[in-house]
Design a protein around this motif. Sequence first.
Motif, PDB file in Angstrom:
ATOM      1  N   ALA A 246      47.705 -46.937 -92.934  1.00 50.77           N
ATOM      2  CA  ALA A 246      46.251 -45.983 -92.849  1.00 50.77           C
ATOM      3  C   ALA A 246      45.272 -46.924 -93.679  1.00 50.77           C
ATOM      4  O   ALA A 246      43.990 -46.717 -93.219  1.00 50.77           O
ATOM      5  CB  ALA A 246      46.496 -44.691 -93.306  1.00 50.77           C
ATOM      6  N   SER A 247      45.564 -47.752 -94.592  1.00 52.28           N
ATOM      7  CA  SER A 247      44.375 -48.386 -95.214  1.00 52.28           C
ATOM      8  C   SER A 247      44.026 -49.544 -94.644  1.00 52.28           C
ATOM      9  O   SER A 247      42.911 -50.169 -95.008  1.00 52.28           O
ATOM     10  CB  SER A 247      44.840 -48.439 -96.754  1.00 52.28           C
ATOM     11  OG  SER A 247      45.768 -49.385 -96.955  1.00 52.28           O
ATOM     12  N   ARG A 248      44.832 -50.154 -93.564  1.00 55.17           N
ATOM     13  CA  ARG A 248      44.002 -51.109 -92.692  1.00 55.17           C
ATOM     14  C   ARG A 248      43.152 -50.900 -91.979  1.00 55.17           C
ATOM     15  O   ARG A 248      42.828 -49.762 -91.405  1.00 55.17           O
ATOM     16  CB  ARG A 248      45.432 -52.001 -91.869  1.00 55.17           C
ATOM     17  CG  ARG A 248      46.350 -52.356 -92.723  1.00 55.17           C
ATOM     18  CD  ARG A 248      47.768 -52.698 -91.808  1.00 55.17           C
ATOM     19  NE  ARG A 248      49.158 -52.592 -92.591  1.00 55.17           N
ATOM     20  CZ  ARG A 248      50.226 -52.424 -92.082  1.00 55.17           C
ATOM     21  NH1 ARG A 248      50.320 -51.926 -90.705  1.00 55.17           N
ATOM     22  NH2 ARG A 248      51.095 -52.292 -92.862  1.00 55.17           N
ATOM     23  N   PRO A 249      42.123 -51.904 -91.821  1.00 49.58           N
ATOM     24  CA  PRO A 249      40.803 -51.675 -90.889  1.00 49.58           C
ATOM     25  C   PRO A 249      41.238 -51.618 -89.480  1.00 49.58           C
ATOM     26  O   PRO A 249      42.301 -51.900 -88.964  1.00 49.58           O
ATOM     27  CB  PRO A 249      39.983 -52.626 -91.230  1.00 49.58           C
ATOM     28  CG  PRO A 249      40.891 -53.672 -91.995  1.00 49.58           C
ATOM     29  CD  PRO A 249      42.105 -53.239 -92.386  1.00 49.58           C
ATOM     30  N   SER A 250      40.128 -50.953 -88.812  1.00 48.84           N
ATOM     31  CA  SER A 250      40.545 -51.132 -87.242  1.00 48.84           C
ATOM     32  C   SER A 250      39.957 -52.314 -86.814  1.00 48.84           C
ATOM     33  O   SER A 250      39.157 -52.988 -87.615  1.00 48.84           O
ATOM     34  CB  SER A 250      39.860 -49.782 -86.597  1.00 48.84           C
ATOM     35  OG  SER A 250      38.341 -50.092 -86.870  1.00 48.84           O
TER      36      SER A 250
ATOM     37  N   LYS B 276      48.428 -50.251 -85.967  1.00 52.34           N
ATOM     38  CA  LYS B 276      47.927 -50.856 -87.150  1.00 52.34           C
ATOM     39  C   LYS B 276      49.027 -51.858 -87.596  1.00 52.34           C
ATOM     40  O   LYS B 276      48.789 -52.901 -88.372  1.00 52.34           O
ATOM     41  CB  LYS B 276      48.066 -49.835 -88.584  1.00 52.34           C
ATOM     42  CG  LYS B 276      46.683 -48.839 -88.409  1.00 52.34           C
ATOM     43  CD  LYS B 276      45.546 -49.728 -88.515  1.00 52.34           C
ATOM     44  CE  LYS B 276      44.263 -48.983 -88.422  1.00 52.34           C
ATOM     45  NZ  LYS B 276      43.949 -47.996 -89.644  1.00 52.34           N
ATOM     46  N   ALA B 277      50.106 -51.885 -86.790  1.00 54.47           N
ATOM     47  CA  ALA B 277      51.147 -53.184 -86.991  1.00 54.47           C
ATOM     48  C   ALA B 277      50.379 -54.186 -86.624  1.00 54.47           C
ATOM     49  O   ALA B 277      50.641 -55.375 -87.164  1.00 54.47           O
ATOM     50  CB  ALA B 277      52.376 -52.808 -86.328  1.00 54.47           C
ATOM     51  N   ASP B 278      49.625 -54.218 -85.617  1.00 57.46           N
ATOM     52  CA  ASP B 278      48.610 -55.308 -84.778  1.00 57.46           C
ATOM     53  C   ASP B 278      47.878 -55.798 -86.096  1.00 57.46           C
ATOM     54  O   ASP B 278      47.733 -57.215 -86.195  1.00 57.46           O
ATOM     55  CB  ASP B 278      48.072 -55.093 -83.737  1.00 57.46           C
ATOM     56  CG  ASP B 278      48.708 -55.198 -82.407  1.00 57.46           C
ATOM     57  OD1 ASP B 278      50.068 -55.361 -82.360  1.00 57.46           O
ATOM     58  OD2 ASP B 278      48.125 -54.478 -81.463  1.00 57.46           O
ATOM     59  N   VAL B 279      47.216 -55.105 -86.679  1.00 57.64           N
ATOM     60  CA  VAL B 279      46.375 -55.412 -88.031  1.00 57.64           C
ATOM     61  C   VAL B 279      47.028 -56.133 -88.895  1.00 57.64           C
ATOM     62  O   VAL B 279      46.444 -57.109 -89.308  1.00 57.64           O
ATOM     63  CB  VAL B 279      45.814 -54.168 -88.403  1.00 57.64           C
ATOM     64  CG1 VAL B 279      44.715 -54.731 -89.598  1.00 57.64           C
ATOM     65  CG2 VAL B 279      45.030 -53.459 -87.392  1.00 57.64           C
ATOM     66  N   PHE B 280      48.365 -55.764 -89.365  1.00 58.59           N
ATOM     67  CA  PHE B 280      49.218 -56.601 -90.167  1.00 58.59           C
ATOM     68  C   PHE B 280      49.211 -58.042 -89.676  1.00 58.59           C
ATOM     69  O   PHE B 280      49.085 -58.839 -90.374  1.00 58.59           O
ATOM     70  CB  PHE B 280      50.502 -55.770 -90.724  1.00 58.59           C
ATOM     71  CG  PHE B 280      50.960 -56.502 -91.718  1.00 58.59           C
ATOM     72  CD1 PHE B 280      50.947 -56.366 -92.947  1.00 58.59           C
ATOM     73  CD2 PHE B 280      51.868 -57.677 -91.496  1.00 58.59           C
ATOM     74  CE1 PHE B 280      51.346 -57.081 -94.284  1.00 58.59           C
ATOM     75  CE2 PHE B 280      52.674 -58.418 -92.461  1.00 58.59           C
ATOM     76  CZ  PHE B 280      52.554 -57.941 -93.820  1.00 58.59           C
TER      77      PHE B 280
END
Length: 246
Positions: free
Chosen positions: A227-231, A165-169
């Motif tokens: 956890a609230s970031r999308p995949s 999820k760090a990639d998503v940020f």
Amino acid sequence: QVRHRQSGQIMVLKMNKLTSNRGNMLREGQLMNRLSHPNILRFMGVCVHQGQLHALTEYINGGNLEQLLDSPVPLSWSIRVKLALDIACGLRYLHSKGIFHRDLTSKNCLVRCEANGYTAVVADFGLAEKIPTYSEGSEKEPLAVVGSPYWMAPEVLRGEIYNEKADVFAYGIILCETIARVPADPDYLPRTEDFGLDITTFRTMVEVDCPVTFLQLAFHCCSMDPASRPSFLEITQCLEGVLQHQ
């Protein structure tokens, strides 16, 4: 930039000048060799020169996304959404292989220019790592703090446990750069004291005709709570929907 003597094919030679880097170069080469996707930079092989390993990759003619956004070239919303979708498709594929990038930036997203438009390609897998699986009750050891500061997720900067999820940020920051055509540098892209995105200030920088769902996706990706970031599966589905309405 190099040309293959027999085939005439143009490739990029990633020079490795440090002997200490040999292991990293080999590791990156082995990883890239396992990846095959139109939005992931294609690995062509390695060559050895004076005992040093150098990676060969495909040549992408349009520089990187940061340069394109900083140029005077007009970019419609459909072009920007398509570039964002390309990057998301590459990351969706990477994550499906159990790997996360850890250094996703607009500098590491290359742009291919063709007659029918632009295609974004994700590159630079030197810091890529297996997605950690933390089992319940076990001692959780955080991965090293790596990446480029402007794009690093808050949990990474704080030295906490982090995952894909760090990639998503980082991707959310790239979306903000793409939407407002500003650099990721906090002097231009407003941030909060706790390393998040200053949504209120950022809204004032966005053109009125920006697709609402595109903007909301950027905010969603930049959530403080990983956890609230999308995949990337959810991200690609969202962007495909946005593109259909352009």
